[in-house]
Design an enzyme around this catalytic site. Sequence first.
Site, short mmCIF file in Angstrom:
data_model
loop_
_atom_site.label_atom_id
_atom_site.label_comp_id
_atom_site.label_asym_id
_atom_site.label_seq_id
_atom_site.Cartn_x
_atom_site.Cartn_y
_atom_site.Cartn_z
N PHE A 189 6.77 -19.90 -65.68
CA PHE A 189 7.05 -20.49 -64.37
C PHE A 189 7.59 -21.89 -64.60
CE2 PHE A 189 5.52 -18.25 -60.53
CZ PHE A 189 5.17 -17.05 -61.12
N ASP A 193 0.07 -30.91 -69.57
CA ASP A 193 0.87 -31.24 -70.76
C ASP A 193 0.11 -32.21 -71.67
OD1 ASP A 193 3.14 -29.67 -70.23
OD2 ASP A 193 3.80 -31.10 -68.71
N ASN A 215 -5.18 -30.44 -61.80
CA ASN A 215 -4.06 -30.36 -60.86
C ASN A 215 -4.44 -29.45 -59.70
OD1 ASN A 215 -3.03 -27.54 -61.37
ND2 ASN A 215 -2.93 -28.37 -63.45
O1 PMT Z 1 -1.96 -21.62 -58.26
P1 PMT Z 1 -1.20 -21.75 -56.97
O2 PMT Z 1 -1.84 -22.74 -56.01
O3 PMT Z 1 -0.94 -20.40 -56.33
O4 PMT Z 1 0.23 -22.39 -57.32
C1 PMT Z 1 1.13 -21.64 -58.07
C2 PMT Z 1 1.87 -22.51 -59.11
C3 PMT Z 1 2.75 -23.51 -58.39
C4 PMT Z 1 0.87 -23.24 -60.00
C5 PMT Z 1 2.72 -21.50 -59.99
O5 PMT Z 1 3.63 -20.84 -59.15
C6 PMT Z 1 3.46 -22.24 -61.07
O6 PMT Z 1 4.53 -22.80 -60.89
N1 PMT Z 1 2.85 -22.27 -62.29
C7 PMT Z 1 3.35 -23.01 -63.46
C8 PMT Z 1 2.99 -24.46 -63.32
C9 PMT Z 1 3.42 -25.27 -64.53
O7 PMT Z 1 2.62 -25.60 -65.36
O8 PMT Z 1 4.71 -25.49 -64.58
P2 PMT Z 1 5.44 -26.34 -65.74
O9 PMT Z 1 6.83 -26.44 -65.23
O10 PMT Z 1 4.69 -27.58 -66.04
O11 PMT Z 1 5.35 -25.39 -67.01
C10 PMT Z 1 6.35 -24.43 -67.33
C11 PMT Z 1 5.73 -23.20 -67.97
O12 PMT Z 1 5.14 -23.56 -69.21
C12 PMT Z 1 4.63 -22.55 -67.17
O13 PMT Z 1 4.76 -21.15 -67.30
C13 PMT Z 1 3.34 -23.03 -67.82
O14 PMT Z 1 2.30 -22.08 -67.70
C14 PMT Z 1 3.77 -23.20 -69.25
N2 PMT Z 1 3.10 -24.29 -70.00
C15 PMT Z 1 3.14 -25.58 -69.57
C16 PMT Z 1 2.55 -26.55 -70.33
C17 PMT Z 1 1.88 -26.20 -71.53
N3 PMT Z 1 1.28 -27.12 -72.26
N4 PMT Z 1 1.86 -24.92 -71.92
C18 PMT Z 1 2.48 -23.97 -71.19
O15 PMT Z 1 2.45 -22.79 -71.56
#
Ligand code: PMT
Length: 404
Positions: free
Chosen positions: A324, A280, A210
Amino acid sequence: MSAGLPRRVLLGVCGGIAAYKACELVRRLRERDIEVRVVMTADAGHFVGAATFQALSGQPVRASLWDAAAEAAMGHIELARWAEAIVIAPATAHLLARLAHGLADDLLTTLCLASDRPLWLAPAMNHLMWAHPATQANLATLRARGARVLGPASGAQACGETGEGRMLEPHEILEALAPPPAAVAMRGLRVLVSAGPTFEDLDPVRFLGNRSSGRMGFALAAAAAESGAAVTLVAGPVALPTPAAVARRIDVRSTPQMHAVMLEQARAADLVIAAAAVADYRPAQTSARKIKKQGGALRLELVENPDILRDLAALRPRPFLVGFAAETDALEANARAKLAAKGADMIAANTVGEGLGIETSDNALHVFWHGGEHVLARADKALLARRLLALIVERHAAREARPA
Ligand code: PMT
């Protein structure tokens, strides 16, 4: 420099249109009872007159090493010693180059060389000058020597073009100079930060990934470390140098690798910030050989990855967890759902895509926790990280204060 704002600031002003913002910076510093002495480069005078800075600072303005009267009143070495911090705003590409090479060919560069006090640089220049490898190399040199670089922000520029290179606003520079009051609470905390993307390999040359650059997570790691926390940074594949104050960095590639490292490291953490953009799903199989073109459609089977944040929430004892949420739509609803589903203490939600949030130098956040929320307006990621950290520290302290 004592904790909090420096009491005596030497403000260097270079020749750029953003010099007009330096006037406002002097005013704001004076409002906080900070003594300011302004030193202008020869070119700065083309943009703002010395009389303006003199009136705002209440002090004579210096521009030359060869001003006999000024040297008799306070010699340049004395002036360098007087300052608790040197702030250069705007800092032009030319000034950065001169500082990086240790030149002392005018009063401002001489003072910088004659001082061991904290040096803050607020660059301002055309976006191509900013992106030029020469400027970036000079910045890397200056950062490695301990200079703190504030911004720049991106947006419309005086030259009519758009991009990175706008000087931060005076209030943002002031905020950066003043460590957030919450910083005191970070001292001694063990903080684990994840940053960047994960790559899920399809074969030896291809992967699913990504656009995460890692900037948000790295900015948080830097801010926490600068506030006195012992920071471990777990980074996916990114092209970023480790922030100077960060104690430990562990590089990983895939989600299963990040999962294993995060779960192990979290056992010794008080606080975890999960800013990584974690995949994911991953391919059900990674081919040992390059997948050949077969003609027609190719179907990939994907399997679900472990959810790192959810598994961290199951740890006992459990660190304070900040996740996040990266969303293209329904930001609030999705963020609230993730706060509950993942068992986090806080979720910082950002809108991503089309030049927002991801792969960018600035961001905006809507932060949710159980029983509250707060909007952090769009800002440079370094500044936003400090603001988010102040909020995290506040919520963390509130949890610690609650009876078990
Ligand atoms: O890296 P940059 O270019 O500065 O951009 C920053 C960002 C947009 C990547 C950052 O601000 C951000 O939003 N990071 C989280 C991205 C993400 O994976 O979001 P999500 O909504 O898919 O996941 C929610 C949370 O679960 C996140 O804290 C993620 O780290 C966590 N997660 C997700 C999937 C997974 N399998 N395990 C996780 O722990």
